[in-house]
Enzyme design. Sequence first.
Site, short mmCIF file in Angstrom:
data_model
loop_
_atom_site.label_atom_id
_atom_site.label_comp_id
_atom_site.label_asym_id
_atom_site.label_seq_id
_atom_site.Cartn_x
_atom_site.Cartn_y
_atom_site.Cartn_z
N GLY A 170 0.84 -1.21 0.00
CA GLY A 170 0.00 0.00 0.00
C GLY A 170 0.87 1.26 0.00
N TYR B 269 -16.54 3.13 6.83
CA TYR B 269 -15.07 3.08 6.90
C TYR B 269 -14.60 3.59 8.27
CZ TYR B 269 -10.24 4.68 6.19
OH TYR B 269 -8.89 4.94 6.34
N TYR C 146 -8.69 -1.73 4.61
CA TYR C 146 -9.65 -1.53 3.52
C TYR C 146 -9.87 -0.03 3.49
CZ TYR C 146 -14.02 -1.84 0.86
OH TYR C 146 -14.99 -1.69 -0.10
#
Length: 298
Positions: free
Chosen positions: A10, A123, A59
Amino acid sequence: MKILICGSKGQLGWELMRQGNHFDIMGLDLPELNITDRKNIAACTKDFSPDLLINAAAYTSVDGAESDADTAFAVNRDGPACLAAFCKEKGIPLIHISTDFVFDGTKTFPYTEDDPVSPLGIYGKSKAEGEDAVRNTLPEYIIIRTAWLYGVHGHNFVKTMLRLGREREELAVVADQKGCPTFAGELAGAVLKIAEQFPESGGIPWGTYHYCGRGITSWHGFAEKIMEYARPFFPIRAKKIRAVTTADYPTPARRPAYSALDCTKIRENFAVEIPDWEVSLEKTIREMAEMNKEESAD
Ligand SMILES: NC(=O)c1ccc[n+]([C@@H]2O[C@H](COP(=O)([O-])OP(=O)(O)OC[C@H]3O[C@@H](n4cnc5c(N)ncnc54)[C@H](OP(=O)(O)O)[C@@H]3O)[C@@H](O)[C@H]2O)c1
């Protein structure tokens, strides 16, 4: 010191790998490592017994989470819970990364670590529950909330603006959400600086911290600076960036109108620098331009 980086592909994980080679470092990401699977974590670390685990896996699709809550909670809540349980079993600390989106944005001055969380979307909720899972499992943890993250590697707002700025003459960007752009390379530097203090210092002040770029702007202000710094290096067509409101630009997830973070605690406890977001952005765009040149030459 042996460090395991979870989520090494990432934006942040990539920077940790790039800057952390003075440690004995191993990076893992999907598909080899799934942080939601305890057995998989144990299997992946069979031959590399870490002294510290850094979790940069998450995520991160804020809008995607609204229609895929199961995955968001699995990765952002259950994943950190599994990692914290692993760390507890091994007797090692965990540095875990969280987000400004745990706040609802009703404040008008920067959020401190003691402000109550009240996420607006899935989120933020999944990340807030991930934080709790870490706190409730492990005494030796550092949670670092960051904000508006961008890096030279991976997908982010800066890269989207650079693409749109080359394609269009006019862009419309939200001007009524304010926060602190943060360069992933500098967050990685701060995380590694904290890690460097682990072996020598007996009294690590475990707990929750904030780290983001210094200064506050809107997405619109961020976009204007991206175009200004990119113009000398990229063929930018965009002449105008129109300021629009959140109401003009509806998205599946609600976002905080204000999510600036107060970084005093991390600066005082770990002596990490908090660079000015505009200076960081200019440097990063130069680096992106250099990388672009190298890629074109290959
Ligand atoms: N991006 C932002 O603007 C922002 C803002 C505030 C806070 N943060 C936080 O900062 C941290 C780093 O964010 P980032 O932007 O570097 O994230 P990122 O670029 O999306 O990277 C996350 C990495 O985690 C991997 N991953 C997803 N599910 C996994 C699983 N089950 N097991 C192992 N790896 C998994 C992803 O793989 P795939 O790509 O294959 O899914 C990806 O490589 C995260 O905790 C994030 O919540 C980010």
